[in-house]
Write an enzyme that holds these catalytic residues in place. Structure first.
Site, mmCIF file in Angstrom:
data_model
loop_
_atom_site.group_PDB
_atom_site.id
_atom_site.type_symbol
_atom_site.label_atom_id
_atom_site.label_comp_id
_atom_site.label_asym_id
_atom_site.label_seq_id
_atom_site.Cartn_x
_atom_site.Cartn_y
_atom_site.Cartn_z
ATOM 1 N N VAL A 15 0.834 -1.208 0.000
ATOM 2 C CA VAL A 15 0.000 0.000 0.000
ATOM 3 C C VAL A 15 0.872 1.262 0.000
ATOM 4 C CG1 VAL A 15 -1.805 1.272 1.216
ATOM 5 C CG2 VAL A 15 -1.837 -1.243 1.212
ATOM 6 N N LYS A 107 -6.962 -1.397 10.662
ATOM 7 C CA LYS A 107 -8.234 -1.760 11.330
ATOM 8 C C LYS A 107 -8.022 -2.371 12.699
ATOM 9 C CE LYS A 107 -6.885 -4.865 8.157
ATOM 10 N NZ LYS A 107 -6.642 -4.974 6.754
ATOM 11 N N GLU A 131 -10.337 5.847 6.141
ATOM 12 C CA GLU A 131 -11.200 5.252 5.110
ATOM 13 C C GLU A 131 -10.705 3.886 4.648
ATOM 14 O OE1 GLU A 131 -14.168 4.618 3.623
ATOM 15 O OE2 GLU A 131 -14.336 6.782 3.659
ATOM 16 N N GLY A 136 -11.362 -1.583 1.865
ATOM 17 C CA GLY A 136 -10.413 -1.047 0.880
ATOM 18 C C GLY A 136 -10.829 0.282 0.293
ATOM 19 N N GLY A 189 -1.167 -10.934 -3.346
ATOM 20 C CA GLY A 189 -0.969 -9.836 -2.394
ATOM 21 C C GLY A 189 -2.237 -9.361 -1.702
ATOM 22 N N GLU A 192 -3.510 -10.918 4.495
ATOM 23 C CA GLU A 192 -2.735 -10.298 5.566
ATOM 24 C C GLU A 192 -1.418 -11.057 5.727
ATOM 25 O OE1 GLU A 192 -3.896 -7.492 7.399
ATOM 26 O OE2 GLU A 192 -5.237 -7.605 5.690
ATOM 27 N N ASP A 203 -10.066 -10.421 10.510
ATOM 28 C CA ASP A 203 -9.947 -9.187 9.731
ATOM 29 C C ASP A 203 -11.340 -8.570 9.513
ATOM 30 O OD1 ASP A 203 -8.298 -7.462 7.735
ATOM 31 O OD2 ASP A 203 -9.948 -8.218 6.522
ATOM 32 N N LYS A 207 -13.035 -4.936 11.080
ATOM 33 C CA LYS A 207 -13.720 -3.949 10.229
ATOM 34 C C LYS A 207 -15.159 -3.752 10.706
ATOM 35 C CE LYS A 207 -10.754 -5.135 6.311
ATOM 36 N NZ LYS A 207 -10.529 -6.062 5.208
ATOM 37 N N GLY A 304 -5.677 -4.990 -1.923
ATOM 38 C CA GLY A 304 -4.655 -4.736 -2.943
ATOM 39 C C GLY A 304 -4.127 -3.310 -2.807
#
Ligand code: HSE
Length: 440
Positions: A15, A107, A131, A136, A189, A192, A203, A207, A304
């Site tokens: 990222v 998160k 955000e 994502g 990719g 995690e 995960d 969120k 991604g």
């Protein structure tokens, strides 16, 4: 044009590298849109030598992200390292205590410490934007935090883990095993660092905890989430679901009920003709049901580098455009000091339809026994199907699949326990909850 907005980025993985590249490539365009240039003043990452395909020659390098947050000459600290503990936690606190604005995609950190961090930001008049932490690139935080102000939300649910959705889609389309599909998701990719976080539902739970707070104005409660991952979903479940008119998705659901708020993450059967059933691959979807607007469904890339960087960039741009010193929006939708205590609804009180798949010995009375336990627990059946297990041979075990009408989880658990007690089951029964979107 005003002075440049100086940003420091901690974490140059998928990222972070995508963000740096986009900021460099679109420098002029962003300066016009935001009314001021955005410059990367400082960065921090574990490995200084790795070729990331980006030019960092004029940027200050910090080995320690906490030092970057505490000392660098920046206006905004961007945390892209991940993890609920240090160094991410210490770095964000160091930045907020200086009154810096902060952008995070983390998160886990928010789910654990979001209320405290929001209080710090609000006391300092700093912005804390996140955000990218949920779904994502989908602007779901902005939708809940800003656009739906004044609405009363009754349910928020969705597909929030690209890795799980990618795996379930690939299993369904290509008939591949769970392990093969996971390996491919990692190669691309999406997963995690520890893929257990994806496939066991943690995960999604992080969120969901954030969305619940934004939707219902309650404290963040990541430990009060009913959690089941997708590791025991088999091709048989996927095929049986399709035959009955459903698709299996890992959903996170937060719902207001008479006894409190339900937060649950589990494999879920959704009607094949619903929009959410068609959301495939790494794509995420989040639905919000509220009284003024009705149903809002947002669909888009959920994992991604580019998708996440796009959301981070939007957060940075919002800061660049904000009035200096103005803390416009409460971090969690309402001021952190005014969040209500979280009141958990018991999972046993959950009401909905259920899919139950059992492998049984093929002998007289099994079908009748199962039907009796359903009736004893006042469970009304939508359908009941019996199939040969492998070969059409009288001696082979049989598969029995039930789909119930809306019923109470407590009744289903009692009926399944009674069926297990009868002794004709082979292996564990598979129980999957059914969720009906408002449109279906
Ligand atoms: N591993 C996450 C996913 C990345 O698969 O959705 C985005 O949070």
């Amino acid at each position: 044009m005003s002075d440049a907005l100086k940003i420091g980025i901690a974490g140059l993985g998928t990222v972070g590298s995508a963000l740096v590249r986009i900021l460099q490539e679109r420098k002029e365009k962003l300066a016009i849109t935001c009314g001021r240039p955005i410059t990367i003043t400082a960065v921090s990452a574990r490995d200084r030598t790795r070729d990331r395909g980006i030019d960092m020659t004029t940027t200050a390098w910090f080995d320690d992200p906490v030092e970057l947050a505490a000392k660098a000459d920046i206006d905004v600290f961007v945390e892209l390292m991940g993890g609920a503990g240090d160094p991410a936690d210490a770095a964000v606190r160091a930045a907020l205590s200086r009154g810096l604005h902060v952008v995070i995609a983390n998160k886990a950190l928010l789910a654990r410490h979001g209320v405290e961090l929001a209080k710090m930001a609000e006391e300092k008049g700093a912005l804390l934007n996140f955000e990218a932490a949920v779904a994502g690139g989908i602007p779901i935080i902005k939708a809940l935090r800003e656009s739906l102000t004044g609405n009363t939300v009754s349910r928020v649910y969705g597909i929030m883990n690209g890795t799980c959705n990618y795996i379930l889609t690939k299993m369904q389309r290509e008939g591949l095993s769970f392990a093969e599909c996971l390996k491919e998701a990692q190669r691309l990719g999406y997963a995690e660092a520890d893929p257990a976080f994806d496939i066991e539902g943690n995960d999604t739970a992080h969120k969901l905890a954030i969305l619940t707070t934004l939707a219902f104005g309650s404290q963040i409660a990541p430990d009060d989430i009913y959690l089941e991952g997708i590791t025991n979903i088999s091709i048989e479940d996927i095929r049986a679901a399709e035959d009955l008119g459903y698709r299996i998705k890992l959903l996170g659901v937060a719902q207001r009920t008479e006894t409190g708020i339900e937060q649950r993450v589990h494999p879920t059967m959704v009607p094949l003709d619903s929009v959410i059933a068609q959301v495939d691959g790494v794509t995420n979807a989040v639905a919000i049901e509220s009284d003024i607007l009705g149903e809002l469904l947002m669909v888009g890339p959920g994992a991604g580098g580019n998708a996440t960087a796009s959301a981070v960039l939007g957060d940075i741009a919002d800061i660049a455009k904000s009035r200096p010193g103005a803390q416009d929006v409460p971090v969690l939708g309402r001021p952190a000091r005014e969040l209500e205590p979280y009141r958990r609804a018991r999972m046993r009180s959950h009401e909905g339809g259920y899919f139950i798949r059992m492998t049984v010995e093929d002998k007289a009375g099994v079908f009748a026994g199962i039907a009796t336990h359903m009736a004893e627990n006042r469970i009304s059946l939508e359908s009941i199907v019996q199939r040969p297990h492998k070969h059409v041979d009288a001696a082979e075990p049989k598969t029995i699949i039930l789909v119930t009408h809306a019923t109470m989880e407590d009744a289903v658990r009692k009926a399944v326990a009674a069926i297990k007690g009868d002794g004709y089951l082979i292996g564990e029964p598979q129980v999957i909850r059914i969720e009906r979107p408002r449109e279906a």
